[in-house]
Design a protein around this motif. Structure first.
Motif, PDB file in Angstrom:
ATOM      1  N   ASP A  35       0.850  -1.195   0.000  1.00 55.52           N
ATOM      2  CA  ASP A  35       0.000   0.000   0.000  1.00 55.52           C
ATOM      3  C   ASP A  35       0.881   1.238   0.000  1.00 55.52           C
ATOM      4  OD1 ASP A  35       1.029   0.099   2.560  1.00 55.52           O
ATOM      5  OD2 ASP A  35      -0.904   0.432   3.558  1.00 55.52           O
ATOM      6  N   THR A  57       3.232   1.442   3.342  1.00 54.92           N
ATOM      7  CA  THR A  57       4.424   0.597   3.403  1.00 54.92           C
ATOM      8  C   THR A  57       5.392   0.957   2.283  1.00 54.92           C
ATOM      9  OG1 THR A  57       3.344  -1.170   2.129  1.00 54.92           O
ATOM     10  CG2 THR A  57       3.201  -1.300   4.528  1.00 54.92           C
ATOM     11  N   GLU A  91      -1.467   8.270   8.932  1.00 56.96           N
ATOM     12  CA  GLU A  91      -1.235   6.828   9.059  1.00 56.96           C
ATOM     13  C   GLU A  91       0.071   6.415   8.383  1.00 56.96           C
ATOM     14  OE1 GLU A  91      -4.365   4.093   8.507  1.00 56.96           O
ATOM     15  OE2 GLU A  91      -5.893   5.352   9.427  1.00 56.96           O
ATOM     16  N   VAL A 112       3.244   4.447  10.077  1.00 54.95           N
ATOM     17  CA  VAL A 112       3.869   3.240   9.513  1.00 54.95           C
ATOM     18  C   VAL A 112       5.365   3.469   9.299  1.00 54.95           C
ATOM     19  CG1 VAL A 112       3.902   1.663   7.549  1.00 54.95           C
ATOM     20  CG2 VAL A 112       1.707   2.446   8.490  1.00 54.95           C
ATOM     21  N   GLY A 116      -8.405  -1.860   1.849  1.00 53.40           N
ATOM     22  CA  GLY A 116      -7.438  -2.804   1.303  1.00 53.40           C
ATOM     23  C   GLY A 116      -8.101  -4.056   0.792  1.00 53.40           C
ATOM     24  N   PRO A 117      -7.538  -4.728  -0.202  1.00 52.79           N
ATOM     25  CA  PRO A 117      -6.287  -4.374  -0.852  1.00 52.79           C
ATOM     26  C   PRO A 117      -6.418  -3.304  -1.924  1.00 52.79           C
ATOM     27  CG  PRO A 117      -7.132  -6.411  -1.784  1.00 52.79           C
ATOM     28  CD  PRO A 117      -8.055  -6.018  -0.670  1.00 52.79           C
ATOM     29  N   ALA A 170      -0.252  -7.430   5.469  1.00 52.03           N
ATOM     30  CA  ALA A 170      -0.744  -7.602   4.111  1.00 52.03           C
ATOM     31  C   ALA A 170      -0.263  -8.887   3.472  1.00 52.03           C
ATOM     32  CB  ALA A 170      -0.305  -6.412   3.263  1.00 52.03           C
ATOM     33  N   ILE A 182       1.222  -0.831  11.182  1.00 51.16           N
ATOM     34  CA  ILE A 182       2.102  -1.573  10.277  1.00 51.16           C
ATOM     35  C   ILE A 182       1.691  -1.398   8.819  1.00 51.16           C
ATOM     36  CG2 ILE A 182       0.801  -3.747  10.505  1.00 51.16           C
ATOM     37  CD1 ILE A 182       4.598  -3.563  10.489  1.00 51.16           C
ATOM     38  N   ARG A 183       0.497  -0.921   8.599  1.00 57.28           N
ATOM     39  CA  ARG A 183       0.088  -0.490   7.261  1.00 57.28           C
ATOM     40  C   ARG A 183      -1.090   0.457   7.437  1.00 57.28           C
ATOM     41  NH1 ARG A 183      -3.243  -3.439   2.893  1.00 57.28           N
ATOM     42  NH2 ARG A 183      -4.132  -1.363   2.954  1.00 57.28           N
ATOM     43  N   SER A 184      -1.525   1.073   6.343  1.00 50.17           N
ATOM     44  CA  SER A 184      -2.653   1.994   6.425  1.00 50.17           C
ATOM     45  C   SER A 184      -3.943   1.205   6.600  1.00 50.17           C
ATOM     46  CB  SER A 184      -2.733   2.838   5.151  1.00 50.17           C
ATOM     47  OG  SER A 184      -2.843   2.001   4.019  1.00 50.17           O
ATOM     48  N   PHE A 185      -4.889   1.818   7.238  1.00 46.52           N
ATOM     49  CA  PHE A 185      -6.221   1.250   7.394  1.00 46.52           C
ATOM     50  C   PHE A 185      -6.174  -0.108   8.111  1.00 46.52           C
ATOM     51  CE2 PHE A 185      -5.891   3.795   3.448  1.00 46.52           C
ATOM     52  CZ  PHE A 185      -6.371   4.968   4.011  1.00 46.52           C
ATOM     53  N   TYR A 186      -6.941  -1.095   7.623  1.00 50.71           N
ATOM     54  CA  TYR A 186      -7.188  -2.271   8.480  1.00 50.71           C
ATOM     55  C   TYR A 186      -6.737  -3.595   7.872  1.00 50.71           C
ATOM     56  CZ  TYR A 186     -10.363   1.605   9.213  1.00 50.71           C
ATOM     57  OH  TYR A 186     -10.880   2.864   9.314  1.00 50.71           O
ATOM     58  N   GLY A 187      -5.739  -3.544   7.028  1.00 52.45           N
ATOM     59  CA  GLY A 187      -5.302  -4.786   6.407  1.00 52.45           C
ATOM     60  C   GLY A 187      -6.030  -5.025   5.104  1.00 52.45           C
ATOM     61  N   ASN A 188      -5.789  -6.207   4.525  1.00 49.98           N
ATOM     62  CA  ASN A 188      -6.414  -6.520   3.249  1.00 49.98           C
ATOM     63  C   ASN A 188      -7.803  -7.112   3.490  1.00 49.98           C
ATOM     64  OD1 ASN A 188      -4.420  -5.462   1.701  1.00 49.98           O
ATOM     65  ND2 ASN A 188      -3.344  -7.396   1.394  1.00 49.98           N
ATOM     66  N   PHE A 189      -8.718  -6.198   3.769  1.00 52.34           N
ATOM     67  CA  PHE A 189     -10.076  -6.593   4.112  1.00 52.34           C
ATOM     68  C   PHE A 189     -10.709  -7.494   3.048  1.00 52.34           C
ATOM     69  CE2 PHE A 189     -14.657  -5.710   3.762  1.00 52.34           C
ATOM     70  CZ  PHE A 189     -15.066  -6.220   4.982  1.00 52.34           C
ATOM     71  N   GLY A 190     -10.491  -7.159   1.795  1.00 56.18           N
ATOM     72  CA  GLY A 190     -11.074  -7.953   0.709  1.00 56.18           C
ATOM     73  C   GLY A 190     -10.629  -9.404   0.746  1.00 56.18           C
ATOM     74  N   VAL A 191      -9.435  -9.637   1.233  1.00 56.58           N
ATOM     75  CA  VAL A 191      -8.912 -11.000   1.356  1.00 56.58           C
ATOM     76  C   VAL A 191      -9.509 -11.672   2.592  1.00 56.58           C
ATOM     77  CG1 VAL A 191      -6.816 -12.383   1.552  1.00 56.58           C
ATOM     78  CG2 VAL A 191      -6.795 -10.280   0.182  1.00 56.58           C
TER      79      VAL A 191
END
Lengths: 449, 483, 483, 449
Positions: free
Chosen positions: A137, A140, A167, A171, A276-277, B132, B318-327
């Motif tokens: 993203d 990162t 954010e 990170v 995400g993603p 991610a 550790i990354r933006s937002f909430y992770g790879n939600f779609g996954v």
């Protein structure tokens, strides 16, 4: 042991015959090397069928309010753009979706060529010389850019503008914490919303490896990359976090002295996906290519002289270089990157420009009209792209909850990240905001304010 | 031909609502030197051009939907269509991460339920869905280790032990988190050498990174002892979940003594690999590390689901937002579909398939280590070189001609000419038998004419590619011919 | 390998909600001799088997999404993805035809709007969307003709005139409606010979079936005269809409004097051909035939849309329910998308493409008739036989090796060794130029070695197939090897 | 002339150059053979963009109530079954969707093999010897069967049971009207709901070419094909209209003496689509294959001896035989047939049987429980599959409009087609009706009756 499952093909007869071939009496026996002490009962519900699962998941989906149901004036890193229907139709083809990393190039030319073209498009957008085939993203990507700057310059300080996405800054700090890299923030000019050049200058000590700014920044304000670059010592890496849609309208960072350009690629044809993603893009100069993290695709020839594509410079990567790799990244966001490539192909240079222009025009028109409302004050005077900050004479949360009653997703409340910015709100418009939505918003705001 | 070569100036493939632009010209607002002079060189195509281009590219790809894909350590199982349908629902795909919390309760419930289910499956106490990918999960885990010892005041713990059979991401992630990596040699049976471990374990060791079963497909039977040794030394035990598909419902990393675990939703939980990603690498921890998880985590309160950020020792974001939600959505659908019995059965059949294939293939090429395996196994390809005059790479390339994807090759590094094979549970017996037949045929071909095999593949869209030159003089972007 | 050969007894690919069956046994309710003893021999596969099987089959197909498809009279234009997305909306695809009328107002509006738009585009007064395909529309039209004369008491009108260049469906449909077919020869310019027509026109003639432009791609310039002759004779004029893509927005069948017209939504209005169907063949009529349309027709009243069945002279029902609604939805989306200018432009460019290709190709192979064409044109392949020693079929088969689909061949029947080429408006100039290059190359190949071309194709999934034996001893179902 | 369109690739420069090649000054000139008298102005709205079109069409879709929003107890020729998600995922692949009729067999093996397998499945279901690769729908399939019977026997009468779907009977009459074929109807037994055998016998005069019955018939009642066949003179063609789902449970018509078996294939994995497109299936005996309408795919060999598939017996068809063809059918419903083949592949023999059993069991359970309600009376005693008729002591329209308030799509009102059947209602259940739906229905009916 369940006897039948639509995803698992084995019949009892086959299992029996396979066990015979192996020479064990039961499947249980295949786990005989697992100490018995570990026996336990999995406390999960029993399996279901696809129609029940679909209904259950659909009912969860329907408990959310999705952006098609709203007039959307909120951005802040994830943007609601139109996505031509052809994009998903092509990206969802199973040969893209269910392929692995293209380790066997001869049967992965589809992936490889699509990513090679993606890299080219990123290079074109950013005005840089090389790009990798995606990061997780935007956050990162910029964190990896900071690490790359330190790796290159071997100095342990990174400077970040405070008007870079909050954010992302978090990170960067998390990533840098591992290697004890110092992260210093530079405040923004209270009038323009741009990075404060004087403060920046004062922080440019000898131990700085890189400087990170937004383009546009989190407030939507367009930093003057040229002036900033001129301030920086030559060796200090100039890292620009860009909105890829804006890059159709704004001068390419590559032409303004950037060393690394990164950003969140979601606006390029990827749905918001609750954050995400999407994907991170990462572009730099040719001379730094061996310092770059992530997978890179390159052109080559086969034994018959035909053009083909392969992964290149793998010796930078973890599966070869292990603890000395430029990054630990392995899985990336290739599918999202290819989705973006399809989007850029169908929009083309003119289409992307049109998206940028409409987003820009609507934002500027909205801001002007907002400022005519009672109780609305301008906050920053700097040039902006499709986001801008104003302040209200009322609480932003209150205003937003009133707007939500009318199915309007109002501006982002900046106080959450910038406690000093009381009642400040970040508006966003894209081409997917209709003129009628803007009229509707203004009407409701007139009532609320 | 690239999409750029199919581009013609003035062609368009897009439509947009015609909306008045209110006479607003960017040049009235933006300093001239910040305005783009020349549009980026994106292709100009009509919709049908784009459709044909990418359709053609897909037809040059091999994928799980095309056939057997026995890549060791990659768990290329079937990716259910149901899950794609669900993830594409507008109520999931069209959510903005900054919508008011009460408008996304369904999404937060998805996340919370998956956190809970993963905790149960792995025997851990808390999960974050932020990371991610697997390597990202490892980095998260290593940063937790680092922060944990910082809080404890044990700053001398600067090392992480990694076995020589580990995935490359393990040392890379440890290193990225600032640790010094100590590699320990496996023993002759392919598992952790307790003496080597003992020797390496001192008070400078922050963590041991393991995967169990390991990359050779062997269950680390001394895991209880290893965990004891680690914990006695004040060292944390980290579990690389890449191989969880071998043990779901059979044994839990938490019960084995692991303190931290990452999972790969795109391996074990059937979400597609998408040509290399997106994946998702949730990280689970035992109770004592709960407060170190990255923020935000989803929690359930009387007012509904919330995004909690006030963890006392969080490593941060550790990354933006909430992770790879779609996954995440797809993984939840998969677990609901299989349930308790189905997950266990999946692991059982994955192990059955691996052992069946191991038994049959070992008559042709010796296994690197004898005996039972779990979900994968490794063949020692030195026999290929000695007896057939071909390398593992040649065997792999020739497989492409038979329409099957080769296994992972030259990994793990501790086996020469390694072939690492993971069939997964979704492959039927016929496919396994066919694979054995293909290997047999290729070995016969090599016996007759090794050069023939060395020049494979023949039937692929393209022949063997010059990778060396490609990396020596990298051409990583298309450049118009004229220039 | 067929799906049946991939089947293994006991494998399953389905799941269903587990619902109690209430101990109800069919044998308690149904006489034994009406109960099935042996289950039908359907394949038993897991989901992944099915996915791979059909994915593989798609990869053996050529389609519009793969490349140029210049089939004359078939209008293989681009099928927009948008339309598929719309037709799949649950609010369209999950409607039962017998839902209460007030619950399907949206669906009826779709139909009503399309009826209205098609009336405007063709210059007719009323439309039915019932017919499922072009030929079905023709049958509908012919039955209208029949009923019309029955009502008028002109039962002597037992003949239908069809030009010798007509689509095979024209005579077949007329015949199916009980008419005797009179074929008239075209003149040397490829169009209707007015003298022949005059000679054939007597009081036994119920209708003349024409398409304009005709199958040679030539505009029947005497159409006003023809219409006059027909109407003076009390004969109805029928328009085969297969070629409407040439004239949208330029000229209307209704204005030319046609009384009845059928359209092919799957040609002119971009709905996909689906390997041969479903299509949709709406029929439009002038006011005097309105009451003869099949029932039901959609009408708009003060209470909303209704399904009207009380037409005084309706030919009755021509299929169940309301036609191919799913196809109708796509056609409406297409028309909304293109609008007035777009539809006209589509025809203009279709004609431009045809004339461009005609001009370029005629340097290689003579056209059957000189001069301008509309959306398609016909080459006379006798030169191939005489000068190159190959037949049109050979040229066509060799084209497959170059990755382009051949044109329609051996039609229309009045041209020897005919090649009938319709590029459509969605093909770009590069594709047309490439096609010319392919023809040029093949002719060069034939000059050197006609046998080589005669044995084509070489690069296709399969080589030339024995069609003669296939029809002499038809094997039209898979039979297990053992039997 | 519009200058740019996403579906039409031409640039002004290309148009200019193409016109030059042709040797005409303008596109208008290409239409110079069209008499000027035809000039007109097309009165249509101007073109739009895909997002606006999508929104407009979606809003029309949302003005309908779809079956996912209802508990469905209505059948009558179109049935609401579960469709595994894999079916659409595969059927919608563009190489299936956008291919033409497989005239060039070498690049159409996907289509040809899929249809060959489809034919095999239809043969298996029906117990017949050959099948074609689809008709438009059940109604036209049976109408074509009637024409085929006349073609074969050369006698001009067709007998149709009055309990065959009313719309099918209308279509048979329409089709037969062209060739002046007489269509006579045979009433049903008022007690059993089966065809009245005595009346049938009395109508079997010398001029009958074929007899058409339903299996099950429109009332859901299962005709005793064996007994009917025994009544028919040998030459009279026995035409059975079957529900393909029922055929997993009921003896194959082929084993009971049918000459032609046809039906609506929609229940096999095709969505209801407001009645179309589904597809018609058509199976018969080998000896009649040359009389059969429609496209047929056959197996053959290529020049290298490999198995392949081609269209066979094309000399029956209109493009060769013209006015002497067995039918005028050209476009058929191949895509729907392939969709059905995918459905049958994923369900398998066991799955299809399970669907049939659940549908059967739920219908029988529902009927028993309905009959226990006050105001509900049994109408027919004959054995039935998943539809059955009962009569109410109240108007069916009233009951249905009450049920609809609870999102229940109640039974079909038979009075519309059978005026003598006052207050008679045709219920249907499939596996997609949940037990909970049945309970809910019964509860509401108790309130209403």
């Amino acid at each position: 042991m369940k006897e039948r499952h639509s995803y698992i093909p084995h019949t009892p007869e086959e299992i029996k015959s396979m066990l015979e071939t192996i020479g064990v009496p039961s499947i249980e026996e295949l786990f005989s090397d697992v100490p018995k002490v570990f026996d336990f009962e999995l406390a999960l519900p029993k399996g279901s069928d696809e129609f029940s699962v679909y209904r259950e998941m659909k009912s969860l989906a329907e408990r959310n309010t999705n952006l098609e149901q709203l007039a959307v004036f909120r951005g802040g890193g994830i943007y609601h753009h139109y996505i031509p229907f052809v994009v998903q139709a092509l990206a969802s083809r199973s040969e893209f979706l269910t392929a692995y990393t293209p380790y066997q190039a001869e049967v992965s030319q589809g992936t490889l060529q699509a990513l090679y073209e993606f890299q080219t498009m990123i290079v074109e957008l950013t005005g840089m010389e090389v790009a990798n085939s995606s990061m997780y993203d935007g956050a990162t990507a910029v964190a990896e850019a900071a690490l790359m700057a330190v790796r290159t310059n071997r100095k342990d300080k990174i400077i970040v503008a405070k008007n870079v996405h909050p954010e992302y800054r978090e990170v960067i700090r998390t990533y840098c914490s591992g290697q004890n890299i110092k992260v210093e923030e530079v405040n923004f000019d209270k009038n323009s919303g741009n990075i404060d050049l004087e403060t920046l200058k004062s922080k440019l000590t000898d131990d700085v490896s890189g400087v990170i700014v937004g383009y546009p920044n989190f407030f939507g304000v367009i930093e003057d990359l040229k002036i900033i670059r001129e301030l920086l010592p030559e060796k200090v890496m100039f890292i620009v976090v860009a909105n890829p849609i804006a890059l159709s309208l704004l001068e390419a960072p590559g032409k303004l002295g950037a060393d690394i350009v990164v950003g969140e690629g979601q606006p390029l044809g990827n749905p918001p996906n609750f954050g995400g993603p999407g994907f991170g893009f990462f572009a730099t100069l040719e001379k730094y290519i061996r310092k770059m993290p992530g997978r890179i695709i390159g052109e080559t020839k086969d034994t018959e002289g035909r053009t083909g594509y392969v992964m290149v410079l793998q010796t930078r990567e973890q599966h070869i270089r292990r603890s000395k790799a430029t990054s630990n990244i392995c899985s990336n966001h290739a599918h999202n990157a290819v989705t973006a490539a399809i989007y850029m192909s169908v929009m083309g240079k003119e289409g992307l420009r049109e998206v940028a222009e409409q987003s820009f025009a609507k934002a500027h028109s909205l801001k002007e009209r907002l400022l005519k409302l009672e109780g609305v004050t301008e906050v920053f005077s700097g040039p902006f792209f499709h986001e801008f900050v104003i302040s209200f004479n009322k609480d932003v949360e209150f205003i937003n909850s009133e707007l939500m009653k009318h199915k309007i997703l109002g501006p982002l409340n900046l106080e959450k990240w910038y406690p000093e910015m009381k009642s400040c709100a970040l508006f966003c418009t894209t081409e997917a905001v209709r003129n009628a939505d803007i009229e509707f918003l203004l009407g409701r705001l007139e009532e609320i304010l | 031909m690239t999409i750029f070569e199919k581009s013609v100036t003035g062609r368009t493939g897009y439509t947009l609502p015609e909306e008045k632009k209110d006479e607003i010209r960017p040049s009235d607002y933006i300093p001239e030197h910040l305005l783009r002079k020349e549009l980026p060189g994106l292709p100009e195509c009509s919709e049908i051009d784009v459709v044909r281009h990418y359709t053609e590219l897909t037809r040059k790809n091999y994928s799980v939907d095309n056939g057997f894909y026995p890549l060791g350590s990659c768990t290329m199982k079937y990716n259910p269509k149901l899950n794609e349908k669900i993830a594409a629902l507008e109520g999931f795909s069209l959510l903005h991460p900054y919508e008011p919390i009460e408008k996304v309760q369904g999404a937060l419930e998805v996340m919370y339920r998956l956190q809970t289910l993963l905790s149960e499956i792995t025997g851990m106490d808390a999960f974050t869905l932020q990371p991610a990918a697997g390597a990202h999960g490892e980095l998260t885990g290593m940063l937790i280790v680092k922060k944990y010892f910082e809080v404890k005041g044990e700053n001398q713990r600067t090392k992480v032990i990694v076995p020589d059979s580990a995935h490359g991401t393990n040392p890379a992630s440890a290193s990225m988190a600032g640790f010094q990596v100590v590699e320990i040699k496996s023993n002759d049976n392919g598992i952790i050498d307790l003496d080597n471990l003992e020797a390496a374990l001192d008070e400078s060791v922050a963590a041991i990174m393991l995967t169990n079963p390991n990359t050779l497909g062997l269950f680390e039977k001394d895991i209880i002892k290893i965990a004891e040794m680690a914990h006695k030394n004040g060292t944390l035990l980290y579990y690389d979940g890449a191989n969880l598909n071998a043990i779901m419902g059979k044994v839990r990393p938490g019960d084995m003594g692991f303190d931290i675990v990452h999972l790969n939703l795109h391996k074990t939980f059937s979400t597609p690999h998408g040509m290399g990603g997106p994946g998702s690498g949730p990280v689970g921890v035992k109770g004592h590390l709960k407060e170190f998880l990255p923020i935000p985590v989803v929690d359930l309160t009387d007012e509904g689901y919330i995004l909690k950020t006030d963890l006392s020792h969080s490593i941060g974001r550790i990354r933006s937002f909430y992770g790879n939600f779609g996954v995440v959505v797809k993984a939840l659908a998969y677990i609901l579909m299989l349930g308790k019995d189905g997950l266990t059965y999946a692991s059982e059949i994955a192990v059955l398939n691996a052992n069946y294939l191991r038994t049959r293939l070992s008559e042709l090429i010796p296994t690197a280590y004898p005996g039972l395996c779990k979900h994968e196994f490794v063949l020692d390809g030195t026999k290929l070189v000695k007896e057939y005059g071909i390398k593992t790479l040649d065997l792999a390339k020739r497989m492409l001609d038979y329409g099957v994807h080769p296994p992972t090759i030259y990994f793990p590094l501790i086996v020469h000419e390694a072939l690492m094979i993971e069939p997964t549970e979704t492959e039927n017996k016929d496919n396994l038998d066919h694979f054995v037949e293909v290997v047999k045929k290729i070995l016969e071909e090599a016996k007759k004419d090794p050069e023939f095999v060395k020049n494979a593949p023949y039937n692929t869209p393209i022949k063997r590619l010059d990778e060396v030159t490609a990396s020596r003089k990298p051409k990583v972007r298309w450049i118009p011919k004229e220039q």
